[in-house]
Design a protein around this motif. Structure first.
Motif, short mmCIF file in Angstrom:
data_model
loop_
_atom_site.label_atom_id
_atom_site.label_comp_id
_atom_site.label_asym_id
_atom_site.label_seq_id
_atom_site.Cartn_x
_atom_site.Cartn_y
_atom_site.Cartn_z
N GLY A 34 -9.08 -9.57 -5.16
CA GLY A 34 -9.31 -10.74 -6.01
C GLY A 34 -8.31 -10.80 -7.14
O GLY A 34 -7.58 -9.84 -7.40
N TRP A 35 -8.29 -11.96 -7.82
CA TRP A 35 -7.42 -12.11 -8.99
C TRP A 35 -7.98 -11.25 -10.12
O TRP A 35 -9.20 -11.22 -10.33
N VAL A 36 -7.10 -10.58 -10.85
CA VAL A 36 -7.59 -9.66 -11.89
C VAL A 36 -8.42 -10.38 -12.95
O VAL A 36 -9.32 -9.79 -13.55
N SER A 39 0.97 -12.43 -17.83
CA SER A 39 -0.45 -12.82 -17.87
C SER A 39 -1.31 -11.79 -17.15
O SER A 39 -2.39 -11.40 -17.64
N SER A 40 -0.86 -11.30 -16.00
CA SER A 40 -1.63 -10.29 -15.27
C SER A 40 -1.69 -8.99 -16.05
O SER A 40 -2.73 -8.32 -16.10
N THR A 41 -0.58 -8.62 -16.67
CA THR A 41 -0.54 -7.39 -17.47
C THR A 41 -1.51 -7.48 -18.64
O THR A 41 -2.25 -6.54 -18.96
N GLY A 47 0.79 -1.24 0.00
CA GLY A 47 0.00 0.00 0.00
C GLY A 47 0.81 1.28 0.00
O GLY A 47 0.25 2.37 0.14
N SER A 48 2.13 1.16 -0.20
CA SER A 48 2.95 2.38 -0.25
C SER A 48 2.58 3.24 -1.46
O SER A 48 2.31 4.44 -1.32
N SER A 49 2.56 2.60 -2.64
CA SER A 49 2.19 3.37 -3.84
C SER A 49 0.75 3.87 -3.71
O SER A 49 0.43 5.01 -4.08
N ASP A 68 4.67 -14.19 -3.72
CA ASP A 68 5.60 -13.06 -3.63
C ASP A 68 4.79 -11.77 -3.60
O ASP A 68 3.71 -11.68 -4.19
N TRP A 69 5.34 -10.75 -3.00
CA TRP A 69 4.73 -9.41 -2.98
C TRP A 69 3.34 -9.42 -2.35
O TRP A 69 2.43 -8.74 -2.81
N CYS A 70 3.18 -10.21 -1.29
CA CYS A 70 1.87 -10.29 -0.64
C CYS A 70 1.69 -9.16 0.37
O CYS A 70 2.50 -8.98 1.27
N SER A 103 -4.85 -8.93 -5.57
CA SER A 103 -5.27 -10.19 -4.95
C SER A 103 -5.22 -10.08 -3.43
O SER A 103 -5.92 -10.79 -2.72
N PHE A 104 -4.29 -9.21 -2.94
CA PHE A 104 -3.94 -9.14 -1.52
C PHE A 104 -3.44 -10.49 -1.01
O PHE A 104 -3.45 -10.76 0.18
N GLN A 105 -3.01 -11.33 -1.96
CA GLN A 105 -2.38 -12.63 -1.64
C GLN A 105 -1.05 -12.75 -2.39
O GLN A 105 -0.48 -13.83 -2.46
N GLY A 106 -0.64 -11.66 -3.03
CA GLY A 106 0.61 -11.71 -3.79
C GLY A 106 0.42 -12.26 -5.20
O GLY A 106 -0.70 -12.37 -5.71
N ILE A 107 1.53 -12.65 -5.78
CA ILE A 107 1.57 -13.13 -7.16
C ILE A 107 0.83 -14.48 -7.27
O ILE A 107 0.98 -15.33 -6.40
N PRO A 108 0.03 -14.66 -8.33
CA PRO A 108 -0.65 -15.95 -8.48
C PRO A 108 0.31 -17.06 -8.91
O PRO A 108 1.42 -16.78 -9.39
C1 LIG Z 1 5.41 -5.58 -7.25
S1 LIG Z 1 3.91 -5.70 -6.38
C2 LIG Z 1 3.25 -4.07 -6.48
C3 LIG Z 1 4.10 -3.05 -5.79
C4 LIG Z 1 3.42 -1.72 -5.49
N1 LIG Z 1 2.93 -1.10 -6.71
C5 LIG Z 1 4.38 -0.78 -4.81
O1 LIG Z 1 4.98 0.03 -5.49
O2 LIG Z 1 4.56 -0.93 -3.58
C6 LIG Z 1 2.90 -6.62 -7.48
C7 LIG Z 1 1.47 -6.74 -7.01
O3 LIG Z 1 0.69 -7.29 -8.05
C8 LIG Z 1 -0.30 -8.12 -7.50
N2 LIG Z 1 -0.74 -9.07 -8.54
C9 LIG Z 1 0.02 -9.66 -9.50
N3 LIG Z 1 -0.71 -10.43 -10.30
C10 LIG Z 1 -2.01 -10.34 -9.86
C11 LIG Z 1 -3.24 -10.91 -10.28
N4 LIG Z 1 -3.30 -11.76 -11.33
N5 LIG Z 1 -4.36 -10.57 -9.62
C12 LIG Z 1 -4.31 -9.71 -8.57
N6 LIG Z 1 -3.17 -9.14 -8.11
C13 LIG Z 1 -2.02 -9.45 -8.74
C14 LIG Z 1 0.36 -8.76 -6.29
O4 LIG Z 1 -0.56 -9.19 -5.33
C15 LIG Z 1 1.25 -7.61 -5.79
O5 LIG Z 1 0.59 -6.85 -4.79
#
Ligand SMILES: C[S@@+](CC[C@H](N)C(=O)[O-])C[C@H]1O[C@@H](n2cnc3c(N)ncnc32)[C@H](O)[C@@H]1O
Length: 261
Positions: free
Chosen positions: A172-174, A196-198, A98-100, A146-148, A120-125
């Protein structure tokens, strides 16, 4: 040993000196902040710019994050320049702790916009993307979890350092959340690491972006993400437009599209 000296100095030196030393550790960020402060085209008063920069550093010093001030200031500049009469939302996808989000919410508050935050609030899928090195030669690996940043932790950070009342969180997952989102968007910031997320973000959000709106991706240094942005057939068949001009693609981490008519 170095950590020991650092800890000792923290106890001995006055707080303003410690803060100054921390700010000086990242000269590129400091330069970006000074440019922002002195830029008369930034659409808020000098004292508001000064307060904002202090708030950005307060978040940086307290909440872990992979971004630089330079990167977030690009999006903040875009948010601050949004037309006042438009009520469409601004979007962030991928917020980690939540910094950004806290930083963008401060800018959204200054111009009276709502920030919609998808994560997702669960990190990378779970994924099998063969990331290896980024374009600068550093290792890039994205493993499940990662990145949870759990939702409650993100909310606490944004409440403490940003403007939580300006935020709407969509957990949730995007792949599940974005197809249900249909609101007009003024600006988008994507930081999701995976190709895939992008792809999902572009497919569902780009068509909602208003003409003249701006989309950033903070993952422009990842070859698999670059491939998504470069995929002409993806733009034509899945988004319904020709591949737009993408500033910085293949050379920068933060890449940018200004949506044309
Ligand atoms: C590198 S972090 C983001 C860092 C943040 N923008 C910052 O500057 O502090 C990547 C984020 O993408 C989210 N993420 C990646 N793929 C996702 C997906 N398919 N659905 C939901 N969230 C996803 C992860 O949960 C994670 O919080």
């Amino acid at each position: 040993m170095v950590i020991g000296i650092k800890t000792a100095l923290k106890h001995i030196l006055p707080k303003p000196i410690i803060t100054t030393l921390r700010v000086l550790q990242e000269p590129i960020d400091l330069f970006a902040c000074i440019s922002f402060l002195l830029n008369p085209s930034v659409a808020i008063a000098l004292q508001d710019r000064f307060r904002l920069i202090k708030q950005l550093y307060a978040v940086t010093f307290s909440v872990k994050s992979p971004h630089t001030q330079k990167e977030v200031l690009s999006y903040i500049g875009t948010i601050l320049a949004l037309p006042a009469h438009k009520s469409a939302v601004v979007v962030e996808v991928g917020c980690f702790k939540g910094s950004s989000t806290a930083k963008f919410s401060l800018a959204a508050d200054l111009v009276g916009k709502e920030l919609v935050v998808f994560d997702s609030f669960q990190g990378i899928p779970d994924n099998d993307e063969p990331h290896d090195k980024n374009i600068f030669g550093a290792e890039a690996k994205f493993v499940k979890g990662d990145w949870c940043g759990p939702l409650e932790e993100v909310k606490n950070n944004v409440a403490k350092y940003g403007k939580i009342n300006r935020c709407r969180f969509v957990p949730g997952w995007v792949d599940d959340t974005l197809p249900k989102f249909h609101e007009p968007i003024l600006a988008i910031y994507i930081d999701v690491d995976l190709a895939s997320s992008t792809r999902t973000c572009l497919k569902y959000l780009y068509p909602l972006l208003e003409t003249g709106g701006v989309l950033y991706s903070q993952d422009g240094h990842l070859p698999l993400v670059i491939d998504v942005f470069n995929d002409e057939q993806f733009w034509l068949n899945e988004i319904g437009c020709r591949k737009p001009t993408i500033e910085g693609l293949g050379v920068k981490k933060l890449i940018k599209i200004v949506k044309g008519a």
